[in-house]
Design a protein around this motif. Sequence first.
Motif, PDB file in Angstrom:
ATOM      1  N   THR A   6       0.864  -1.173   0.000  1.00  0.00           N
ATOM      2  CA  THR A   6       0.000   0.000   0.000  1.00  0.00           C
ATOM      3  C   THR A   6       0.902   1.225   0.000  1.00  0.00           C
ATOM      4  O   THR A   6       1.709   1.404   0.914  1.00  0.00           O
ATOM      5  CB  THR A   6      -0.924   0.012   1.232  1.00  0.00           C
ATOM      6  OG1 THR A   6      -1.714  -1.169   1.219  1.00  0.00           O
ATOM      7  CG2 THR A   6      -1.829   1.234   1.221  1.00  0.00           C
ATOM      8  N   ALA A  95      -6.979  -0.609   3.896  1.00  0.00           N
ATOM      9  CA  ALA A  95      -6.562   0.681   3.341  1.00  0.00           C
ATOM     10  C   ALA A  95      -7.658   1.733   3.543  1.00  0.00           C
ATOM     11  O   ALA A  95      -7.374   2.889   3.890  1.00  0.00           O
ATOM     12  CB  ALA A  95      -6.228   0.537   1.857  1.00  0.00           C
ATOM     13  N   VAL A 112      -3.159   0.319  -3.675  1.00  0.00           N
ATOM     14  CA  VAL A 112      -2.973  -1.040  -3.166  1.00  0.00           C
ATOM     15  C   VAL A 112      -2.631  -1.945  -4.339  1.00  0.00           C
ATOM     16  O   VAL A 112      -3.378  -2.020  -5.314  1.00  0.00           O
ATOM     17  CB  VAL A 112      -4.247  -1.536  -2.447  1.00  0.00           C
ATOM     18  CG1 VAL A 112      -4.077  -2.974  -1.979  1.00  0.00           C
ATOM     19  CG2 VAL A 112      -4.612  -0.621  -1.283  1.00  0.00           C
TER      20      VAL A 112
END
Length: 118
Positions: A6, A95, A112
């Motif tokens: 991420t 996320a 991501v």
Amino acid sequence: MPRYLTLVHIDEQNLPAEAPDPGFDQRMGELFEEITRAGVMQETAGLAPTAEGTRLTWSGGKVGYTDGPFTESKEVVGGYSITRCADKAEALEWAKRFLEVHPASWQVSVEVREIAEG
């Protein structure tokens, strides 16, 4: 289980002038504690400003070096995490929760991507 990178994108030229609200650090700490307890978080860190970095490029058979800051870049990677998740949906959920911890007035985005292994 697959691993995901991420990348946290920020606009270094327009960072928030105001400090985060007093509960920000606590909310972020609680999220990191939860994701670590769940066995998902492998590694995470913020990055130094681009003013402290150097970009290397390969062109015409030669390596070029450019010291930061990289003012031509609107968004830069300000941090990252590596997680081990059951699938992309789980990685996206973590996320999303990371973004929701931030003050509404901030502009932060994350990318991501699954790490290609083997």
